[in-house]
Design a protein around this motif. Structure first.
Motif, short mmCIF file in Angstrom:
data_model
loop_
_atom_site.label_atom_id
_atom_site.label_comp_id
_atom_site.label_asym_id
_atom_site.label_seq_id
_atom_site.Cartn_x
_atom_site.Cartn_y
_atom_site.Cartn_z
N ARG A 32 0.83 -1.21 0.00
CA ARG A 32 0.00 0.00 0.00
C ARG A 32 0.86 1.25 0.00
O ARG A 32 0.57 2.21 -0.71
N GLU A 33 1.92 1.25 0.81
CA GLU A 33 2.81 2.41 0.85
C GLU A 33 3.46 2.63 -0.51
O GLU A 33 3.59 3.76 -0.98
N ARG A 34 3.88 1.54 -1.15
CA ARG A 34 4.53 1.65 -2.46
C ARG A 34 3.55 2.19 -3.49
O ARG A 34 3.90 3.02 -4.33
N ASP A 35 2.28 1.73 -3.44
CA ASP A 35 1.27 2.22 -4.38
C ASP A 35 1.03 3.71 -4.20
O ASP A 35 0.97 4.46 -5.17
N VAL A 36 0.89 4.14 -2.96
CA VAL A 36 0.65 5.56 -2.67
C VAL A 36 1.84 6.39 -3.11
O VAL A 36 1.70 7.42 -3.77
N LEU A 37 3.04 5.93 -2.78
CA LEU A 37 4.25 6.66 -3.16
C LEU A 37 4.37 6.73 -4.68
O LEU A 37 4.71 7.77 -5.24
N GLY A 38 4.04 5.62 -5.35
CA GLY A 38 4.10 5.62 -6.81
C GLY A 38 3.14 6.61 -7.42
O GLY A 38 3.49 7.34 -8.35
N ARG A 39 1.92 6.68 -6.88
CA ARG A 39 0.94 7.64 -7.41
C ARG A 39 1.38 9.07 -7.16
O ARG A 39 1.06 9.97 -7.93
N MET A 40 2.11 9.30 -6.09
CA MET A 40 2.58 10.65 -5.80
C MET A 40 3.78 11.02 -6.67
O MET A 40 3.94 12.17 -7.06
N LEU A 41 4.62 10.05 -7.01
CA LEU A 41 5.85 10.34 -7.74
C LEU A 41 5.68 10.37 -9.25
O LEU A 41 6.46 11.01 -9.94
N ILE A 42 4.66 9.72 -9.79
CA ILE A 42 4.49 9.70 -11.25
C ILE A 42 4.35 11.11 -11.83
O ILE A 42 5.05 11.45 -12.78
N PRO A 43 3.48 11.98 -11.29
CA PRO A 43 3.41 13.34 -11.84
C PRO A 43 4.73 14.09 -11.72
O PRO A 43 5.13 14.82 -12.63
N PHE A 44 5.43 13.90 -10.61
CA PHE A 44 6.73 14.55 -10.43
C PHE A 44 7.71 14.07 -11.49
O PHE A 44 8.45 14.86 -12.08
N ALA A 45 7.73 12.77 -11.73
CA ALA A 45 8.66 12.21 -12.73
C ALA A 45 8.36 12.74 -14.12
O ALA A 45 9.27 13.05 -14.89
N ARG A 46 7.08 12.87 -14.46
CA ARG A 46 6.71 13.42 -15.77
C ARG A 46 7.18 14.87 -15.90
O ARG A 46 7.71 15.28 -16.93
N ASN A 47 6.96 15.66 -14.85
CA ASN A 47 7.40 17.06 -14.88
C ASN A 47 8.91 17.16 -14.97
O ASN A 47 9.44 18.02 -15.67
N LEU A 48 9.61 16.29 -14.27
CA LEU A 48 11.07 16.29 -14.32
C LEU A 48 11.56 15.98 -15.73
O LEU A 48 12.47 16.65 -16.23
#
Length: 79
Positions: A25-41
């Motif tokens: 669950r933590e990995r899923d939440v972290l992944g959902r939070m980081l995907i937009p950041f990774a796209r912007n980067l």
């Protein structure tokens, strides 16, 4: 004694399953939070690369030849 060992093993197994579920669950939440950041980067990096090359930056600023080809209006009733 055997029942105590079996009970302890079962509790350890349950704890491990619970910890695995929590980690997932933590990995899923972290992944959902980081995907937009990774796209912007990635977008920022592409922009930075283009502007860091003076020749490419000049070419991207124009002037450009015309506005593109002339297109005919669609025929018929579009509504």
């Amino acid at each position: 004694m055997i029942s105590t060992l079996v009970g302890a093993a079962a509790r350890d197994g349950e704890k491990q399953i619970e910890q695995n579920v929590i980690r997932r669950r933590e990995r899923d939440v972290l992944g959902r939070m980081l995907i937009p950041f990774a796209r912007n980067l990635a977008s920022w990096r592409s922009t930075a690369e283009a502007w860091s090359d003076p020749q490419l930056a000049r070419e991207l600023q124009g002037p450009f030849d015309g506005d593109g080809p002339t297109l005919d209006r669609p025929a018929g009733n579009l509504a």
